[in-house]
Design a protein around this motif. Structure first.
Motif, short mmCIF file in Angstrom:
data_model
loop_
_atom_site.label_atom_id
_atom_site.label_comp_id
_atom_site.label_asym_id
_atom_site.label_seq_id
_atom_site.Cartn_x
_atom_site.Cartn_y
_atom_site.Cartn_z
N LEU A 1 0.72 -1.02 0.21
CA LEU A 1 0.03 0.11 0.02
C LEU A 1 0.89 1.04 0.01
CD1 LEU A 1 -2.74 -1.22 2.72
CD2 LEU A 1 -3.03 -0.56 0.11
N GLN A 2 2.15 1.30 0.70
CA GLN A 2 2.77 2.37 0.73
C GLN A 2 3.46 2.56 -0.78
OE1 GLN A 2 6.31 2.14 3.23
NE2 GLN A 2 6.80 4.15 3.18
N ALA B 1 -0.22 -4.64 -15.73
CA ALA B 1 -0.68 -6.04 -15.90
C ALA B 1 -0.68 -6.81 -14.48
CB ALA B 1 0.16 -6.76 -16.93
N THR B 2 -1.68 -7.73 -14.39
CA THR B 2 -1.66 -8.53 -13.28
C THR B 2 -2.40 -9.64 -13.19
OG1 THR B 2 -2.41 -8.40 -10.90
CG2 THR B 2 -3.95 -7.25 -12.37
N ASN B 3 -2.13 -10.67 -12.45
CA ASN B 3 -3.03 -11.88 -12.69
C ASN B 3 -4.09 -12.04 -11.08
OD1 ASN B 3 -0.81 -12.45 -10.61
ND2 ASN B 3 -1.00 -14.72 -10.93
N GLU B 4 -3.84 -10.94 -10.53
CA GLU B 4 -4.83 -10.69 -9.31
C GLU B 4 -6.14 -10.21 -9.59
OE1 GLU B 4 -3.48 -11.95 -6.40
OE2 GLU B 4 -1.39 -12.17 -6.56
N ASP B 5 -6.99 -10.49 -8.65
CA ASP B 5 -8.58 -10.05 -8.78
C ASP B 5 -8.31 -8.58 -7.96
OD1 ASP B 5 -10.97 -9.08 -8.80
OD2 ASP B 5 -11.62 -10.93 -8.13
N LEU B 6 -8.02 -7.72 -8.67
CA LEU B 6 -7.79 -6.22 -8.07
C LEU B 6 -9.04 -5.81 -7.35
CD1 LEU B 6 -5.35 -4.18 -10.50
CD2 LEU B 6 -4.92 -5.79 -8.42
N ASP B 7 -10.16 -5.96 -8.08
CA ASP B 7 -11.41 -5.48 -7.37
C ASP B 7 -11.71 -6.02 -6.04
OD1 ASP B 7 -12.53 -3.81 -9.42
OD2 ASP B 7 -12.51 -5.63 -10.65
N GLN B 8 -11.44 -7.42 -5.94
CA GLN B 8 -11.60 -8.16 -4.68
C GLN B 8 -10.33 -7.75 -3.67
OE1 GLN B 8 -14.00 -10.47 -3.85
NE2 GLN B 8 -13.09 -9.97 -1.60
N MET B 9 -9.35 -7.32 -4.27
CA MET B 9 -8.22 -6.63 -3.31
C MET B 9 -8.54 -5.32 -2.73
SD MET B 9 -4.55 -7.74 -5.48
CE MET B 9 -3.64 -7.21 -3.89
N VAL B 10 -9.08 -4.51 -3.64
CA VAL B 10 -9.66 -3.27 -3.14
C VAL B 10 -10.86 -3.59 -2.04
CG1 VAL B 10 -11.16 -1.29 -3.82
CG2 VAL B 10 -9.31 -1.99 -5.11
N ASP C 1 -10.83 -6.11 -0.19
CA ASP C 1 -10.10 -6.66 1.22
C ASP C 1 -9.25 -5.56 1.66
OD1 ASP C 1 -11.42 -9.02 0.67
OD2 ASP C 1 -9.80 -9.87 -0.45
N GLY C 2 -9.18 -4.45 1.08
CA GLY C 2 -8.21 -3.28 1.81
C GLY C 2 -6.83 -3.58 1.48
N LEU C 3 -6.51 -4.15 0.28
CA LEU C 3 -5.14 -4.65 -0.14
C LEU C 3 -4.51 -3.80 -1.32
CD1 LEU C 3 -5.29 -8.52 0.30
CD2 LEU C 3 -4.26 -6.92 1.67
N PHE C 4 -5.46 -3.09 -1.85
CA PHE C 4 -5.04 -2.39 -3.20
C PHE C 4 -5.93 -1.03 -2.98
CE2 PHE C 4 -4.62 -1.01 -7.54
CZ PHE C 4 -3.22 -1.56 -7.89
N ARG C 5 -5.20 0.11 -3.43
CA ARG C 5 -6.04 1.59 -3.42
C ARG C 5 -7.02 1.57 -4.43
NH1 ARG C 5 -2.86 5.76 -0.42
NH2 ARG C 5 -4.32 7.12 -1.64
N GLU C 6 -8.15 1.81 -4.25
CA GLU C 6 -9.22 2.22 -5.03
C GLU C 6 -8.96 3.15 -6.13
OE1 GLU C 6 -14.05 1.71 -5.19
OE2 GLU C 6 -13.24 3.04 -3.54
N ASP C 7 -8.16 4.32 -5.54
CA ASP C 7 -8.14 5.50 -6.45
C ASP C 7 -6.87 5.10 -7.42
OD1 ASP C 7 -6.20 5.27 -4.22
OD2 ASP C 7 -6.23 7.28 -3.73
#
Length: 456
Positions: free
Chosen positions: A260-261, A293-302, A304-310
């Protein structure tokens, strides 16, 4: 004596002789012509370092227009050559006009010898600088062409792949940020390179960055650069990936692995289109086309608080989902044929073929590692082959098939991923480097995935 080639153009032969005598002891080669019409046919004009050009050639004419005309002609034919204008009719406005037209300097007749020699010397230094800049630009252009050479191809004609390529064709011509998603090994970087190749920036560099392989403490230095002495190992100034990609395309792979940092620092750079090197306070503007690019589900990470929505909003103007190999119909066989030709040529086995039963085995396998797994499978089969025909038993697919059959009932994607990771570590006796290579991911990504699940 300076190794320079000087051409003097004046209709007064006394002027030509005087200048030739003055300059011949300072410069290696001096040539003269009395008629400016000879300029267009002068041999190897681009090799001339300095031209001393009179501004008036017709009797009774002192406007300087003739000299300005021939100055323009010289610039067309030899743009790196330094041109010094000469006239007996000095006027400030004429001098300014000549300099605006591209002349290096201006000399009045009669001249002071010391001043003339100093003017010629300065013009020669400028000529050398122009030549060096021109050579550097040519080298830069060549290097960009070499860097952008992509020997990997997008192979296949399935409906799923063609839909992606159609989207790529539409998006490439814009400047919007693009997020490429898909499983490991599906060819996300190839899609990013295709976006760059079809864009207006294709003559500039494509800079790929594996975000999963960058440690947290080197994140800023790698992306934004640093100045000498900013930290222990900073022994010289260094530009980061953002500056290296200036004018071109920056591809950030595995962006879902950022802390996140680090996400906050990346967001600031993307929003402001400026970066600050580590140890500096100076903002540097950057002009990049951003593809992530990513193989992660960024929407789910958002969620879960693991990826910044902005940050997700910033990188996700257009999202392109690359299909898994198992969803690409007969592209499996098309790719198999492509890799077979590649590796039979590489390993000197041109007569090697694959039989029908082996093809059916490849078609029925789910390919969790996608194209990367298929490539390694074909290469391994070619290397270990003993006959001229590849049979089903020549393709070692059982390990990952075992993983899939060990599941008791339905499993989540995370559970499947963890099983594959554990299986790879067991097969490689705990060797993280070998396991990550088998899985088609970086060692750092493997660490991140285990850390995320509390297994490391």
């Amino acid at each position: 004596m300076t190794d320079a080639h000087i051409l003097i153009i004046d209709d007064n032969k006394s002027v030509l002789s005087a200048l030739e005598i003055l300059l011949q002891f300072e410069y290696k080669k001096i040539e003269t012509i009395s008629n400016p019409n000879q300029i267009t046919s002068f041999p190897n004009l681009k090799e001339i370092d300095i031209v001393l050009l009179d501004m008036n050639f017709s009797a009774g004419v002192n406007s300087g227009n003739e000299g300005l005309y021939w100055l323009r002609e010289l610039q067309k034919k030899a743009p790196q050559t330094s041109v010094i204008m000469m006239t007996a009719y000095g006027a400030v406005d004429l001098a300014v006009k000549a300099l605006k037209e591209g002349a290096t300097d201006f000399i009045l007749k009669p001249w002071n010898n010391d001043k003339l020699l100093a003017t010629v010397k300065s013009a020669f230094e400028l000529r050398k600088s122009k030549k060096e800049v021109h050579e550097l630009k040519e080298k830069e252009t060549h290097l960009k062409q070499v860097i952008n050479q992509n020997k990997n191809y997008i192979i296949g004609n399935s409906k799923a792949l063609n839909g992606v390529l159609k989207m790529v064709g539409k998006v490439a011509k814009t400047y919007v940020n693009v997020l490429v998603t898909g499983e490991n090994g599906t060819g996300k970087e190839l899609i990013a390179r295709e976006l760059h190749k079809l864009s207006a920036r294709n003559h500039e560099v494509f800079i790929p960055v594996d975000m999963g392989s960058i440690s947290e403490n080197l994140f800023e230095s790698e992306l934004f650069g640093h100045i000498k002495g900013s930290f222990t190992d900073a022994k010289e100034d260094r530009i980061g990936k953002f500056e290296a990609a200036n004018g071109g395309t920056l591809f950030l792979d595995e962006i879902g692995n950022l802390s996140l940092q680090a996400q906050a620092k990346l967001l600031s750079a993307i929003q402001n289109r400026t970066i600050v090197r580590v140890g500096s306070n100076k903002s540097i503007p950057v002009d990049i086309r951003l593809i992530c690019a990513t193989n992660e589900d960024l929407d789910q990470m958002v969620a879960d608080g693991l990826f910044r929505e902005d940050l997700l909003y910033r990188i996700n103007t257009i999202r392109i989902e690359v299909p898994a190999l198992r969803d690409r119909d007969n592209d499996i066989l098309v790719l198999t044929d492509f890799f077979l030709k590649k590796f039979t040529s590489k390993y000197g086995k041109p007569s090697l073929k694959i039989n029908q039963q082996a093809q059916e085995k490849l078609l029925s396998y789910p390919w969790p590692g996608n194209i990367r797994e298929l490539l390694h499978t074909i290469e391994r089969a070619v290397i270990l082959s003993e006959g001229n025909v590849l049979k089903p038993e020549d393709f070692l697919l059982s390990n990952k098939q075992t993983v899939s059959t060990n599941l008791n009932g339905p499993a989540t994607l995370e559970e499947m991923e963890l099983l594959m990771i554990n299986s790879a570590l067991e097969q490689n006796e705990g060797n993280y480097s070998a396991a990550s290579e088998q899985l088609g991911i970086s060692r750092q990504t493997l660490y991140n995935k285990l850390k995320k699940r509390g297994k490391n």
